[in-house]
Design a protein around this motif. Structure first.
Motif, PDB file in Angstrom:
ATOM      1  N   GLY A  64      34.624  -0.509  -4.471  1.00 34.44           N
ATOM      2  CA  GLY A  64      35.992  -0.883  -4.126  1.00 34.44           C
ATOM      3  C   GLY A  64      36.900  -1.117  -5.317  1.00 34.44           C
ATOM      4  N   PHE A  65      36.462  -0.678  -6.501  1.00 33.97           N
ATOM      5  CA  PHE A  65      37.292  -0.824  -7.699  1.00 33.97           C
ATOM      6  C   PHE A  65      37.560   0.552  -8.315  1.00 33.97           C
ATOM      7  N   PRO A  66      38.526   1.282  -7.746  1.00 30.81           N
ATOM      8  CA  PRO A  66      38.765   2.652  -8.230  1.00 30.81           C
ATOM      9  C   PRO A  66      39.344   2.695  -9.638  1.00 30.81           C
ATOM     10  N   CYS A  67      39.816   1.550 -10.102  1.00 27.39           N
ATOM     11  CA  CYS A  67      40.412   1.530 -11.440  1.00 27.39           C
ATOM     12  C   CYS A  67      39.298   1.271 -12.464  1.00 27.39           C
ATOM     13  N   ALA A  68      38.502   2.299 -12.719  1.00 28.59           N
ATOM     14  CA  ALA A  68      37.363   2.176 -13.634  1.00 28.59           C
ATOM     15  C   ALA A  68      37.298   3.394 -14.539  1.00 28.59           C
ATOM     16  N   VAL A  69      36.903   3.189 -15.769  1.00 29.10           N
ATOM     17  CA  VAL A  69      36.738   4.300 -16.711  1.00 29.10           C
ATOM     18  C   VAL A  69      35.410   4.155 -17.441  1.00 29.10           C
ATOM     19  N   ALA A  70      34.879   5.287 -17.920  1.00 28.96           N
ATOM     20  CA  ALA A  70      33.610   5.252 -18.666  1.00 28.96           C
ATOM     21  C   ALA A  70      33.831   5.765 -20.083  1.00 28.96           C
ATOM     22  N   LEU A  71      33.218   5.063 -21.028  1.00 26.89           N
ATOM     23  CA  LEU A  71      33.340   5.429 -22.441  1.00 26.89           C
ATOM     24  C   LEU A  71      32.426   6.584 -22.827  1.00 26.89           C
ATOM     25  N   MET A  72      31.443   6.870 -21.980  1.00 28.48           N
ATOM     26  CA  MET A  72      30.373   7.828 -22.315  1.00 28.48           C
ATOM     27  C   MET A  72      29.622   7.339 -23.556  1.00 28.48           C
ATOM     28  N   GLY A  73      29.285   6.079 -23.543  1.00 30.70           N
ATOM     29  CA  GLY A  73      28.595   5.450 -24.656  1.00 30.70           C
ATOM     30  C   GLY A  73      29.001   3.995 -24.731  1.00 30.70           C
ATOM     31  N   ALA A  74      28.617   3.328 -25.800  1.00 23.87           N
ATOM     32  CA  ALA A  74      28.910   1.896 -25.926  1.00 23.87           C
ATOM     33  C   ALA A  74      29.910   1.614 -27.040  1.00 23.87           C
ATOM     34  N   THR A  75      30.605   2.683 -27.488  1.00 24.10           N
ATOM     35  CA  THR A  75      31.614   2.463 -28.521  1.00 24.10           C
ATOM     36  C   THR A  75      32.974   2.932 -28.013  1.00 24.10           C
ATOM     37  N   LEU A  76      34.009   2.361 -28.585  1.00 29.19           N
ATOM     38  CA  LEU A  76      35.377   2.687 -28.196  1.00 29.19           C
ATOM     39  C   LEU A  76      36.040   3.443 -29.343  1.00 29.19           C
ATOM     40  N   SER A  77      36.473   4.670 -29.076  1.00 26.28           N
ATOM     41  CA  SER A  77      37.147   5.431 -30.139  1.00 26.28           C
ATOM     42  C   SER A  77      38.587   4.941 -30.261  1.00 26.28           C
ATOM     43  N   GLU A  78      39.244   5.337 -31.334  1.00 27.15           N
ATOM     44  CA  GLU A  78      40.637   4.920 -31.519  1.00 27.15           C
ATOM     45  C   GLU A  78      41.536   5.456 -30.407  1.00 27.15           C
ATOM     46  N   GLN A  79      41.274   6.701 -30.011  1.00 26.65           N
ATOM     47  CA  GLN A  79      42.079   7.292 -28.943  1.00 26.65           C
ATOM     48  C   GLN A  79      41.849   6.552 -27.630  1.00 26.65           C
ATOM     49  N   GLN A  80      40.593   6.242 -27.339  1.00 28.14           N
ATOM     50  CA  GLN A  80      40.290   5.504 -26.101  1.00 28.14           C
ATOM     51  C   GLN A  80      40.981   4.136 -26.127  1.00 28.14           C
ATOM     52  N   GLU A  81      40.964   3.512 -27.280  1.00 34.30           N
ATOM     53  CA  GLU A  81      41.620   2.206 -27.426  1.00 34.30           C
ATOM     54  C   GLU A  81      43.119   2.309 -27.129  1.00 34.30           C
ATOM     55  N   ARG A  82      43.762   3.358 -27.674  1.00 35.67           N
ATOM     56  CA  ARG A  82      45.195   3.526 -27.421  1.00 35.67           C
ATOM     57  C   ARG A  82      45.477   3.671 -25.928  1.00 35.67           C
ATOM     58  N   TRP A  83      44.661   4.483 -25.257  1.00 34.41           N
ATOM     59  CA  TRP A  83      44.891   4.679 -23.817  1.00 34.41           C
ATOM     60  C   TRP A  83      44.737   3.372 -23.040  1.00 34.41           C
ATOM     61  N   LEU A  84      43.712   2.600 -23.348  1.00 28.11           N
ATOM     62  CA  LEU A  84      43.504   1.336 -22.637  1.00 28.11           C
ATOM     63  C   LEU A  84      44.716   0.430 -22.813  1.00 28.11           C
ATOM     64  N   LEU A  85      45.185   0.343 -24.052  1.00 23.12           N
ATOM     65  CA  LEU A  85      46.289  -0.577 -24.331  1.00 23.12           C
ATOM     66  C   LEU A  85      47.604  -0.083 -23.730  1.00 23.12           C
ATOM     67  N   GLU A  86      47.801   1.235 -23.716  1.00 20.32           N
ATOM     68  CA  GLU A  86      49.043   1.784 -23.174  1.00 20.32           C
ATOM     69  C   GLU A  86      49.109   1.672 -21.652  1.00 20.32           C
ATOM     70  N   ARG A  87      47.959   1.821 -21.025  1.00 21.05           N
ATOM     71  CA  ARG A  87      47.991   1.980 -19.572  1.00 21.05           C
ATOM     72  C   ARG A  87      47.608   0.751 -18.758  1.00 21.05           C
ATOM     73  N   PHE A  88      46.937  -0.212 -19.387  1.00 21.35           N
ATOM     74  CA  PHE A  88      46.462  -1.365 -18.614  1.00 21.35           C
ATOM     75  C   PHE A  88      46.778  -2.676 -19.338  1.00 21.35           C
ATOM     76  N   ARG A  89      46.992  -3.699 -18.526  1.00 22.13           N
ATOM     77  CA  ARG A  89      47.258  -5.016 -19.139  1.00 22.13           C
ATOM     78  C   ARG A  89      45.979  -5.832 -19.284  1.00 22.13           C
ATOM     79  N   ARG A  90      45.033  -5.567 -18.386  1.00 21.84           N
ATOM     80  CA  ARG A  90      43.787  -6.336 -18.409  1.00 21.84           C
ATOM     81  C   ARG A  90      42.593  -5.391 -18.477  1.00 21.84           C
ATOM     82  N   VAL A  91      41.648  -5.737 -19.320  1.00 21.17           N
ATOM     83  CA  VAL A  91      40.465  -4.899 -19.506  1.00 21.17           C
ATOM     84  C   VAL A  91      39.218  -5.734 -19.212  1.00 21.17           C
TER      85      VAL A  91
END
Ligand SMILES: [Zn+2]
Length: 316
Positions: free
Chosen positions: A233-260
């Motif tokens: 019931g939580f469609p707002c989910a994303v997968a890193l495909m690993g346990a690290t966060l790339s710089e690009q992934q970080e930008r997307w999280l910060l641009e698109r969501f307020r809470r992580v």
């Protein structure tokens, strides 16, 4: 594959005939349907349309009237190998020993295409007839409705992904850029991704999660974790495909969501990954770190357990 290789698409297309490609991939069941035409079962999609796949030897082209795949020899190789057209050209060069002049320094006369390493190129095709009801998915606790929502299913067709559960991967704009093939019988590798695929430039399921319009995103490691969170019931989910966060992934999280909400695996890599990511995002968005007991992963939890976990909010 070295990054500096150049491919002359036109040279490859001109020097390789459709018959050579059919032989290379052992597509030997096509029948003559005209002086320069072949016809038969499609090698790209499984089942359906026994005569759907048409080849024109004169035009060096193919078309499937069932799965709608069509194009030249490079498009066919790309479809069979689940790779980009550029990678298809490189494969043909290698496998057919076409180590000719077009690997030399670029000249202005030739249409030379440098390897684009800045993005994952959109795929020019989509696999049809994947089975979302395959027992492997049921065994992993994925309901067929969830599998359908993600376009996931067992692929019985030919090519690199044959006999695997395929997981479509989209870029941030929702363009299909790759398939990951998960083995269902323990065969290695467990997850098969196309050569040259850049994980760091993809946040799996971002295009759907961002469309939910929720401020809070649940971040997990793997495809199956992501599907289980969605299913709970939580469609707002994303997968890193690993346990690290790339710089690009970080930008997307910060641009698109307020809470992580970080829900990584309960092993050492997951714990460490969570701590590092939380530290990087600290002060820039609201963060919840949800720790799982040692050895547990989100995809092993029931929907009820996931709901309980995601109701807690441990803000830091
Ligand atoms: Zn087809």
């Amino acid at each position: 594959m070295s990054g500096g290789q150049w491919v002359d698409f036109r040279a490859v297309k001109e020097s390789v005939c459709m018959q050579a490609v059919l032989e290379l991939y052992r597509i030997d069941w096509l029948k003559r349907s005209g002086p320069h035409q072949l016809r038969g079962r499609c090698p790209i999609h499984p089942r359906g349309g026994q005569d759907a796949f048409h080849v024109s030897l004169a035009k060096n082209a193919f078309q499937c009237f069932y799965c709608q795949a069509q194009g030249n020899i490079l498009d066919l190789v790309a479809a069979l190998e689940q790779c980009s057209v550029r990678q298809a050209a490189l494969k043909l060069q290698e496998r057919l020993g076409l180590s000719g002049g077009w690997r030399s320094a670029p000249s202005r006369e030739r249409k030379l295409v440098p390897e684009k390493r800045e993005e994952n190129q959109p795929l020019g095709f989509a696999l049809r007839a994947v089975d979302p009801c395959h027992p492997y998915l049921a065994q992993r606790g994925i309901e067929s409705a969830t599998a359908r929502a993600f376009g996931v299913g067992f692929f019985a067709g030919r090519g690199m992904l044959s006999g695997r559960v395929v997981i479509p991967i989209h870029d941030e704009l929702g363009r299909l850029v790759a398939y990951c093939g998960r083995s269902v019988d323990g065969a290695a590798p467990r997850y098969k991704l196309p050569a040259g695929f850049r994980k760091s430039l993809i946040l799996f399921n971002l295009h759907r999660a961002a469309a939910c319009g929720e401020g809070r995103v649940v971040v997990v490691e793997g495809f199956f974790d992501c599907m289980k969170i969605h299913q709970a019931g939580f469609p707002c989910a994303v997968a890193l495909m690993g346990a690290t966060l790339s710089e690009q992934q970080e930008r997307w999280l910060l641009e698109r969501f307020r809470r992580v909400a970080l829900l990584l695996d309960g092993d050492q890599a997951g714990r460490r990954g969570s701590a590092v990511i939380a530290a990087r995002l600290a002060g820039r968005c609201s963060i919840e770190v949800l720790d799982l007991p040692p050895g547990e992963q989100p995809d092993q939890l029931s929907s009820q357990e996931i709901r309980q976990l995601l109701k807690q909010e441990t803000k830091i």
